[in-house]
Design an enzyme around this catalytic site. Structure first.
Site, mmCIF file in Angstrom:
data_model
loop_
_atom_site.group_PDB
_atom_site.id
_atom_site.type_symbol
_atom_site.label_atom_id
_atom_site.label_comp_id
_atom_site.label_asym_id
_atom_site.label_seq_id
_atom_site.Cartn_x
_atom_site.Cartn_y
_atom_site.Cartn_z
ATOM 1 N N HIS A 199 5.071 10.398 -0.128
ATOM 2 C CA HIS A 199 4.684 11.811 -0.052
ATOM 3 C C HIS A 199 5.921 12.687 0.026
ATOM 4 C CE1 HIS A 199 0.378 11.447 0.314
ATOM 5 N NE2 HIS A 199 0.499 10.559 1.278
ATOM 6 N N ASP B 204 0.846 -1.199 0.000
ATOM 7 C CA ASP B 204 0.000 0.000 0.000
ATOM 8 C C ASP B 204 0.884 1.253 0.000
ATOM 9 O OD1 ASP B 204 -2.365 1.355 -0.205
ATOM 10 O OD2 ASP B 204 -2.774 1.390 1.946
#
Lengths: 337, 430
Positions: B310, B306
């Site tokens: 960022h 998953d």
């Protein structure tokens, strides 16, 4: 197949993240920031209340100013509207002889998309000494304390649903002045516990001060998950919850609770959870009635009760100044030490 | 080119193969496993004494951020991070910008992937137009362009009727639909598990029922339509039990879990650590233990990363306003093997959850070392202690809660289609 070949004694799970106190206390246990009541010890809370006591005596005199924070600059950084809290912080700072700057962000930078950190850095660059922060997000004060330059203190004036430590301290101060010892007291906090930072901070403070019994009274739709794990007894019936209590703390009910289906109507709420003269008789005869303000009369409390002999609502406001003076002077002292 | 890898401990979860011996690679395929065929004349010999040789990992969910969010990461940066993590195939959810809802986006991603290090990149096509949850996407065209399944990522659908029609349409082509079990209204503005910790931190919680209510609706529609559904990223014990029951009843459903859900809980969100901000949220210890048990039993047949890299600014702010997600490619294999170390399951069972398990869900031929299979594999040094550090992290996203964790073992080399795509720098092999 031999699984033991990959077992490795050197591999260890790390410790969980930093406790709130690693951020808000100095190595020798003094207040560096005031972010949350949670995790503070009884001695420190009593020290704050004792310090507030000395300021309260001063605040009753004709000359109400001491030079403790002369030359210091305190910034009220309010991302959420507030009159009472901001005013008492401002008065507290002025009575300590500090310079005060009020910055109301909800109408300026946040709208332009400036990040919280940028706002902080810009004001920090003006060589300030303390931030008093109110923000709509839980954890905002922690975030600022984590990123602020060393030497600057952060006072949490309310972050989301998380904490409002100076409010809880002024409530404790009020209770102590009237009742003295906490260990024999029964205290009921009534209303919207789910959304209340005030209630969370009060619960921590009451438990740290070893209050005999802390109750929360609310419909299930206004109680947060596993609230009993904060150390409270839960009541869904106001009459039962008020039985023999020494202190009643009423919480403000926000209008939007109806819009988001937490409650059917103000009317039904008042019928079931409004503090009336009749219900007050269920409590101990010398019971205190408190409210962090501003009160919705006829929604959570009857006017006759809010203005009646049991009410200490206006005293809470007065003591708010002394308590905030105490916290401000203590955090600046920790930085100078 | 022909390569002979000698003296490795060869581990193949497809049949429990575990032998110290040789692997023969011919071109992009595996020629033989264990013994050397007569007449095999390798151009190159590699002595892998002391190393484990296992199939390359297949990761069912990795955001590579391209197209549209190149300020977070790129296909080039993230496929290299995948290779370093022993992952040889990644599946990209369709929530890129723009979403993968036409052949153009599939082709763009495929082209960028060809220019990158060589890790295989697959995509899931959008289930609905622009992932808006209203109109069906052109699934047949997406599949023709190479999409391996369809999904609405974690975006909501307008109604259960849309879901029903989408499943029926996908079923026309025998497509697997990958669904997140998250009821949008129960999720609301929640940013962490609803429970004692969210109450303490004053953060809006996501109740268990956000997953179980959505899952109940999904399972009812699977039963109604007969369509094959893969439920992505379970987070609750109860959800895992519902999947187990549905599978026992013969429904065509499977499920995966993100590796971090097997190690972290709501406690790791305190005190407002943005690296603990993921959706679905880190839940209670009971949930974590229930998910672990479901992985061990095989009710959850795949563990995925998953991966959601960022840029630093996304994680700088009060908790709820930070972006959810963990950069996770480089910790998938170490965490999976930690399950073996923790005594939860055998080595082959754990490896199956990141190789044959995900391969079966989306119908991949790789994920095994049998002759004729694709030569995608990992050489693993079980003796090396590896501390997760920023200094040698390859993903463009440094948003991981696992920095400073120490793992037993380290990827030495990763091969795709018979050639190395990642080799551990020699100064690190001491």
């Amino acid at each position: 197949m031999n699984d033991s070949q990959i077992a490795h004694p050197g591999a260890r799970l790390p410790q969980p993240g930093p406790l709130p106190n690693r951020l808000q206390l100095t190595d020798d246990g003094q207040l560096r920031h005031m972010l949350t009541i949670e995790g503070l010890n009884r001695d420190l809370l009593n020290e704050i209340l004792d310090t507030a006591e000395s300021f309260a005596n001063m605040n009753e005199k004709a000359v109400k100013k001491v030079p403790l924070l002369r030359g210091k600059t305190i910034v009220n950084l309010f991302f959420e509207a507030s009159t009472r809290t901001r005013t008492t912080f401002e008065l507290a700072a002025k009575r300590l002889s500090a310079d005060v700057l009020n910055v109301n962000i909800s109408t300026s930078s946040a709208v332009k998309g400036e990040s919280l950190l940028d706002t902080l850095r810009n004001i920090e660059a003006m060589n300030v000494d303390m931030f008093v922060v109110r923000h709509e997000e839980s954890g905002a004060a922690h975030f600022i304390a984590r990123h602020v330059a060393p030497g600057i203190s952060v006072l949490n004036a309310g972050d989301g649903r998380h904490a409002h430590p100076t409010q809880a301290l002024l409530d404790m101060f009020t209770i102590r002045r009237h009742k003295g010892d906490f260990t024999k007291l029964k205290v009921a906090i009534v209303g919207d516990i789910l959304h209340s930072r005030v209630a969370r901070s009060q619960i921590h403070a009451l438990n740290i001060l070893q209050t005999g019994e802390v109750r929360v009274v609310a419909p299930c739709s206004l109680l947060p998950a596993d609230v009993d794990q904060l150390g409270v007894h839960v009541y869904n019936d106001l009459d039962a919850g008020l039985k023999d209590v020494d202190v009643i703390i009423m919480l403000r009910l926000q209008r939007e609770r109806m819009e988001h289906a937490h409650l059917p109507s103000e009317h039904e709420y008042y019928q079931l959870f409004g503090l009336t003269s009749r219900r007050l008789q269920l409590a101990h005869p010398t019971c205190l009635v408190m409210h962090p303000g501003p009160a919705n009369r006829g929604v959570e409390i009857e006017s006759a009760v809010a203005d009646g002999p049991h009410s200490v609502i206006l005293e809470q406001v007065t003591y708010g100044i002394s308590v905030r003076m105490a916290v401000m002077s203590m955090v600046m002292g920790a930085h100078q030490a | 080119m022909s390569v002979l890898i000698e003296n490795a401990r060869i581990l193949d979860p497809v049949d429990g193969f575990d032998t110290i011996g040789s692997l023969c690679v011919q071109g992009s395929e595996i020629l033989a496993r264990g013994q050397i065929p007569e007449g095999f004349e390798p151009r190159r010999r590699i002595d892998a004494r002391g190393l484990w040789l296992m199939p390359g990992l297949i990761d069912l969910a990795a955001r590579l951020r391209e197209p549209g969010q190149e300020h977070k990461a790129t296909i080039a940066s993230e496929t290299l991070a995948a290779a370093r993590g022993g992952i040889t195939s990644v599946v990209v959810p369709p929530d890129t910008e723009p979403p993968i809802d036409s052949p153009a986006e599939v082709e763009l991603i495929n082209r960028r992937a060809r220019q990158a290090c060589g890790v295989r990149v697959y995509v899931l096509g959008a289930l609905t137009h622009q992932l808006e949850g209203q109109q069906l996407a052109e699934m047949a065209a997406l599949v023709q362009a190479g999409a391996r399944g369809v999904s609405n990522a974690s975006r909501p659908l307008a109604s259960l009727l849309v879901l029903r029609r989408a499943l029926e349409y996908a079923n026309t082509f025998g497509l697997t639909t990958v669904l997140a079990a998250q009821d949008p209204s129960l999720t609301g503005s929640g940013c962490m598990h609803e429970g004692a910790v969210s109450t303490r931190l004053g953060l809006a919680g996501i109740p268990e029922a956000a997953e179980t209510a959505a899952l109940g609706a999904i399972l009812a529609l699977v039963e109604q339509t007969g369509a094959r559904v893969h439920v992505a990223r379970l987070s609750t014990r109860r959800g895992a039990e519902m999947i187990a029951k549905a599978r026992a009843e013969g429904l065509p459903v499977s499920a995966d879990v993100a590796a971090h859900q097997l190690f972290l809980t709501e406690v790791d969100v305190a005190e407002y650590d943005p690296n603990g901000h993921v959706i679905p949220p880190l839940r209670g210890q009971r949930d974590r233990d229930g998910l672990r048990a479901a992985v061990a039993r095989g009710d959850i047949s795949a563990i995925c990363s998953d991966h959601q890299p960022h840029e630093p600014d996304s994680k700088l702010g009060p908790f709820a306003s930070t972006e959810p997600g963990i950069s996770a490619l480089e910790t998938l294999l170490p965490l999976t093997l930690r399950l073996v170390e923790d005594g939860l399951m055998g080595l082959h069972e754990a490896l199956a959850r990141v190789t044959t398990g995900p391969a079966d869900i989306l119908g991949f031929a790789q994920g095994r070392l049998t002759p004729g299979a694709r030569a995608d594999f990992v050489l693993w040094d079980p003796e090396a202690m590896h501390e997760v550090r920023h200094a040698d992290w390859l993903s463009a996203g440094h948003n991981s809660p696992f920095f400073d964790w120490t793992f037993a073992g380290q990827v030495r080399e990763t091969w795709v289609a018979g050639r190395p795509v990642w080799t551990l720098p020699t100064e690190d092999t001491a």
